[in-house]
Motif scaffolding. Sequence first.
Motif, PDB file in Angstrom:
ATOM      1  N   CYS A  31      12.934  38.669  17.034  1.00 28.36           N
ATOM      2  CA  CYS A  31      12.959  38.937  18.513  1.00 28.36           C
ATOM      3  C   CYS A  31      13.543  37.790  19.093  1.00 28.36           C
ATOM      4  CB  CYS A  31      11.457  39.016  18.954  1.00 28.36           C
ATOM      5  SG  CYS A  31      10.610  40.411  17.977  1.00 28.36           S
ATOM      6  N   VAL A  32      14.250  38.411  20.335  1.00 25.29           N
ATOM      7  CA  VAL A  32      14.924  37.536  21.384  1.00 25.29           C
ATOM      8  C   VAL A  32      14.634  38.148  22.660  1.00 25.29           C
ATOM      9  CG1 VAL A  32      17.005  36.623  19.572  1.00 25.29           C
ATOM     10  CG2 VAL A  32      17.272  38.848  21.087  1.00 25.29           C
ATOM     11  N   ASP A  33      14.804  37.463  23.615  1.00 24.68           N
ATOM     12  CA  ASP A  33      14.530  37.937  24.838  1.00 24.68           C
ATOM     13  C   ASP A  33      15.585  38.356  25.734  1.00 24.68           C
ATOM     14  OD1 ASP A  33      15.521  35.535  25.708  1.00 24.68           O
ATOM     15  OD2 ASP A  33      13.954  34.698  26.721  1.00 24.68           O
ATOM     16  N   ASP A  34      16.674  38.423  25.204  1.00 25.52           N
ATOM     17  CA  ASP A  34      17.916  38.665  26.012  1.00 25.52           C
ATOM     18  C   ASP A  34      19.048  39.127  25.061  1.00 25.52           C
ATOM     19  OD1 ASP A  34      20.358  38.852  27.702  1.00 25.52           O
ATOM     20  OD2 ASP A  34      19.213  37.864  29.263  1.00 25.52           O
ATOM     21  N   ALA A  35      19.525  40.489  24.949  1.00 28.90           N
ATOM     22  CA  ALA A  35      20.481  40.533  23.788  1.00 28.90           C
ATOM     23  C   ALA A  35      21.698  40.222  24.322  1.00 28.90           C
ATOM     24  CB  ALA A  35      20.359  42.258  23.769  1.00 28.90           C
ATOM     25  N   HIS A  62      28.041  40.303   4.892  1.00 27.45           N
ATOM     26  CA  HIS A  62      28.481  39.169   5.589  1.00 27.45           C
ATOM     27  C   HIS A  62      28.451  39.475   7.156  1.00 27.45           C
ATOM     28  CE1 HIS A  62      29.915  36.950   2.253  1.00 27.45           C
ATOM     29  NE2 HIS A  62      30.415  38.142   1.599  1.00 27.45           N
ATOM     30  N   SER A  63      27.396  40.410   7.529  1.00 29.54           N
ATOM     31  CA  SER A  63      27.258  40.763   8.929  1.00 29.54           C
ATOM     32  C   SER A  63      25.973  40.461   9.485  1.00 29.54           C
ATOM     33  CB  SER A  63      27.919  41.837   9.239  1.00 29.54           C
ATOM     34  OG  SER A  63      29.236  41.816   8.855  1.00 29.54           O
ATOM     35  N   PHE A  64      25.771  40.514  10.574  1.00 30.73           N
ATOM     36  CA  PHE A  64      24.374  40.629  11.197  1.00 30.73           C
ATOM     37  C   PHE A  64      24.599  41.522  12.716  1.00 30.73           C
ATOM     38  CE2 PHE A  64      26.074  36.724  12.681  1.00 30.73           C
ATOM     39  CZ  PHE A  64      25.785  36.626  14.173  1.00 30.73           C
ATOM     40  N   LEU A  65      23.551  41.931  13.345  1.00 26.01           N
ATOM     41  CA  LEU A  65      23.775  42.438  14.370  1.00 26.01           C
ATOM     42  C   LEU A  65      22.586  42.320  15.437  1.00 26.01           C
ATOM     43  CD1 LEU A  65      21.740  45.505  14.732  1.00 26.01           C
ATOM     44  CD2 LEU A  65      22.698  45.478  12.242  1.00 26.01           C
ATOM     45  N   VAL A  66      23.122  42.351  16.824  1.00 27.75           N
ATOM     46  CA  VAL A  66      22.357  41.986  17.866  1.00 27.75           C
ATOM     47  C   VAL A  66      21.803  43.490  18.375  1.00 27.75           C
ATOM     48  CG1 VAL A  66      21.911  41.241  20.302  1.00 27.75           C
ATOM     49  CG2 VAL A  66      23.228  39.995  18.714  1.00 27.75           C
ATOM     50  N   ARG A  67      20.491  43.701  18.498  1.00 28.36           N
ATOM     51  CA  ARG A  67      19.990  45.234  18.954  1.00 28.36           C
ATOM     52  C   ARG A  67      19.203  45.355  20.153  1.00 28.36           C
ATOM     53  NH1 ARG A  67      18.037  49.044  14.155  1.00 28.36           N
ATOM     54  NH2 ARG A  67      19.966  49.454  14.477  1.00 28.36           N
ATOM     55  N   SER A  68      19.717  45.999  21.136  1.00 26.02           N
ATOM     56  CA  SER A  68      18.823  46.373  22.227  1.00 26.02           C
ATOM     57  C   SER A  68      18.292  47.708  22.133  1.00 26.02           C
ATOM     58  CB  SER A  68      19.853  46.094  23.415  1.00 26.02           C
ATOM     59  OG  SER A  68      19.128  46.666  24.641  1.00 26.02           O
ATOM     60  N   ILE A  69      17.057  47.871  22.479  1.00 23.54           N
ATOM     61  CA  ILE A  69      16.243  49.254  22.294  1.00 23.54           C
ATOM     62  C   ILE A  69      15.674  49.318  23.710  1.00 23.54           C
ATOM     63  CG2 ILE A  69      14.617  50.452  21.275  1.00 23.54           C
ATOM     64  CD1 ILE A  69      15.094  48.884  18.752  1.00 23.54           C
ATOM     65  N   CYS A  70      16.101  50.355  24.455  1.00 27.58           N
ATOM     66  CA  CYS A  70      15.350  50.612  25.754  1.00 27.58           C
ATOM     67  C   CYS A  70      15.034  51.971  25.675  1.00 27.58           C
ATOM     68  CB  CYS A  70      16.642  50.570  26.700  1.00 27.58           C
ATOM     69  SG  CYS A  70      17.289  48.843  26.994  1.00 27.58           S
TER      70      CYS A  70
END
Length: 197
Positions: free
Chosen positions: A95-99, A57-65
């Motif tokens: 894909c999104v352009d801004d986490a 019941h979850s999802f995540l936003v991920r930022s990889i630098c």
Amino acid sequence: MQTEITVQVFNPKQEIEAILREKEFEVTETYTMHDWYFSKHSWRKIQKLTYPKLLQHSFLVRSICGQQQKYYITYKNKMCDKKGNCLQEEKINVCVDDAEKAVTIFQKAQCTLWAEVKNVTTVYKKEHICFALQDIDGLGVFLEFEESEDMKHMSVLEKIRILSLQAQNLGLTLGNDYFCKKPYLLLHNLLLHKKAR
């Protein structure tokens, strides 16, 4: 579906790096990763859910630098055993352009942000063995091994056995749990901290 193991390492970071250099592992990549875990459920319900149910019941936003910056919204479809250990998972990424904006949207939509996982990941490789060393903010250091292409024909249990042996053969001081649930550990650390106040 992919099989992976994650195990905690108790050696100091400099000692880990020295041991891996001595064994002739080379660094192929270093990057930072920041994950925000969201659920539609309230804090009260989240505290009662088992790990498999919570992730379902979850999802995540991920930022990889790293060499490049990448931002995703990710759902992890996990197959768990009766103990709640993840045996296989499929990641569905958009894909999104801004986490940070994506995080703001989900917070404004009143999704519950139940864990933030921040880490510095270093990828090591030697011949056919490849793994990630993750320095997790607030938790410590972990090894993550994912199945390689030559394991595709094997059973899940055989993959886990081989990946566990690869980890053990590094000569590091490892924990006993090869299915560490980093976001869940951070969630429970947070809950314990709140109760202590």
